[in-house]
Design an enzyme around this catalytic site. Sequence first.
Site, PDB file in Angstrom:
ATOM      1  CG  ASP A  13       3.755  -3.037   6.422  1.00 22.61           C
ATOM      2  OD1 ASP A  13       3.083  -2.934   5.385  1.00 22.61           O
ATOM      3  OD2 ASP A  13       3.446  -2.491   7.502  1.00 22.61           O
ATOM      4  CG  LEU A  14       6.153   1.831   2.452  1.00 25.12           C
ATOM      5  CD1 LEU A  14       5.634   2.176   1.078  1.00 25.12           C
ATOM      6  CD2 LEU A  14       6.193   3.048   3.294  1.00 25.12           C
ATOM      7  CB  THR A  21       1.587   6.364   5.466  1.00 22.63           C
ATOM      8  OG1 THR A  21       1.901   5.002   5.639  1.00 22.63           O
ATOM      9  CG2 THR A  21       2.697   7.045   4.711  1.00 22.63           C
ATOM     10  N   GLY A  50      -3.050  -2.340   7.190  1.00 23.72           N
ATOM     11  CA  GLY A  50      -2.575  -3.515   6.459  1.00 23.72           C
ATOM     12  C   GLY A  50      -3.553  -4.074   5.436  1.00 23.72           C
ATOM     13  CB  ILE A  51      -7.149  -4.648   5.217  1.00 23.97           C
ATOM     14  CG1 ILE A  51      -7.860  -3.424   5.805  1.00 23.97           C
ATOM     15  CG2 ILE A  51      -6.941  -5.722   6.286  1.00 23.97           C
ATOM     16  CD1 ILE A  51      -9.295  -3.699   6.239  1.00 23.97           C
ATOM     17  NE  ARG A  53      -6.666   3.102  -2.539  1.00 29.99           N
ATOM     18  CZ  ARG A  53      -6.081   3.344  -3.719  1.00 29.99           C
ATOM     19  NH1 ARG A  53      -6.821   3.697  -4.757  1.00 29.99           N
ATOM     20  NH2 ARG A  53      -4.775   3.258  -3.856  1.00 29.99           N
ATOM     21  CB  SER A 120       3.410  -1.843   0.977  1.00 22.10           C
ATOM     22  OG  SER A 120       2.328  -0.988   1.243  1.00 22.10           O
ATOM     23  CB  ALA A 121      -1.774  -3.761   1.598  1.00 29.81           C
ATOM     24  CB  SER A 122       0.139   1.154   0.085  1.00 31.92           C
ATOM     25  OG  SER A 122      -0.091   2.390  -0.545  1.00 31.92           O
ATOM     26  CG  ASN A 124      -1.122   5.676  -2.974  1.00 31.21           C
ATOM     27  OD1 ASN A 124      -1.225   6.230  -4.062  1.00 31.21           O
ATOM     28  ND2 ASN A 124      -2.175   5.393  -2.230  1.00 31.21           N
ATOM     29  CG  ASP A 176       2.261  -1.438  11.013  1.00 22.17           C
ATOM     30  OD1 ASP A 176       2.255  -2.023   9.920  1.00 22.17           O
ATOM     31  OD2 ASP A 176       1.519  -0.467  11.263  1.00 22.17           O
TER      32      ASP A 176
HETATM   33  P1  B16 Z   1      -3.594   2.306  -0.578  1.00 24.32           P
HETATM   34  P2  B16 Z   1       0.923  -1.450   4.409  1.00 24.32           P
HETATM   35  C1  B16 Z   1      -1.526  -0.560   3.836  1.00 24.32           C
HETATM   36  O1  B16 Z   1      -0.151  -0.422   3.793  1.00 24.32           O
HETATM   37  C2  B16 Z   1      -2.148   0.283   4.937  1.00 24.32           C
HETATM   38  O2  B16 Z   1      -1.707  -0.180   6.211  1.00 24.32           O
HETATM   39  C3  B16 Z   1      -3.642   0.183   4.864  1.00 24.32           C
HETATM   40  O3  B16 Z   1      -4.238   0.967   5.865  1.00 24.32           O
HETATM   41  C4  B16 Z   1      -4.101   0.623   3.468  1.00 24.32           C
HETATM   42  O4  B16 Z   1      -5.501   0.479   3.329  1.00 24.32           O
HETATM   43  C5  B16 Z   1      -3.397  -0.215   2.414  1.00 24.32           C
HETATM   44  O5  B16 Z   1      -2.003  -0.093   2.573  1.00 24.32           O
HETATM   45  C6  B16 Z   1      -3.763   0.189   0.997  1.00 24.32           C
HETATM   46  O6  B16 Z   1      -3.245   1.450   0.740  1.00 24.32           O
HETATM   47  O7  B16 Z   1      -4.985   2.804  -0.417  1.00 24.32           O
HETATM   48  O8  B16 Z   1      -2.535   3.375  -0.528  1.00 24.32           O
HETATM   49  O9  B16 Z   1      -3.422   1.385  -1.769  1.00 24.32           O
HETATM   50  O10 B16 Z   1       0.791  -1.343   5.886  1.00 24.32           O
HETATM   51  O11 B16 Z   1       0.606  -2.819   3.842  1.00 24.32           O
HETATM   52  O12 B16 Z   1       2.217  -0.866   3.878  1.00 24.32           O
HETATM   53 MG    MG Z   2       1.646  -1.601   7.927  1.00 25.81          MG
END
Ligand code: B16
Ligand code: MG
Length: 224
Positions: A13-14, A21, A50-51, A53, A120-122, A124, A176
Amino acid sequence: MAHFDDVKGFAFDLDGVLADTAKFHSQAWRQIAEELNITWTPELESGIKGIDRMSSLMLILNSADVAGNYTEEQKEALATRKNDHYKELIGTLTPDDVLPGMHKFLDELKANNLKMSIASASKNAPFILDKLQISDYFVGVVDPSKVKEGKPAPDIFAEAAKILDLDPATVVGLEDSAAGITSINAAGEISVGIGDKALLHEAKINFPSTADVTLAKIRAHLNW
Ligand code: B16
Ligand code: MG
């Protein structure tokens, strides 16, 4: 039970594992919430971890029971505005922002020929890895827009094992968030929870912080 010798790769996970972040996600979402007269609470702070956007925005709107007041277009605009602000904040990241112990751990895995990917769910994530200057450690990064369901569904961690070209049972996932641990377990991988054990009680192995994570400790847990 999984034995350490079976382990061939690691899915990271990131946010909250490699970099903090989460504080930037909170800051950017809090600003949106306050503009909408929604009280920012510790529950929202941990709930957005973790969820994805749009799910984060829905959690915030639902906390005040106002989701029905916004059209899809307005919700998209709010999520975009949050992301623009968030991108400004993560633009300040440097290699010093890699969480304690993680540089050493990445080097340890590399030295042991263990493959690594990002789960990662991100959206970014590639930008963040670039800012932290750790992109080269990873075979690949899951594109969350290409999987059917986000965490807690298994898709993101399942895809991370595919990127590594490994059987999920031979992959250790590090997370996390509670949603992330559920995702790792559902994908059939070995879950490592980093942070509050009460929140991450479904993890197979727990560490209080990133600074505590070492290959030797994971090995000791699995060979128990
Ligand atoms: P983005 P992870 C998740 O990252 C964040 O924990 C979560 O708070 C966020 O909404 C999600 O990425 C989406 O991020 O808006 O940048 O696409 O913990 O899965 O690395
Ligand atoms: Mg995380």
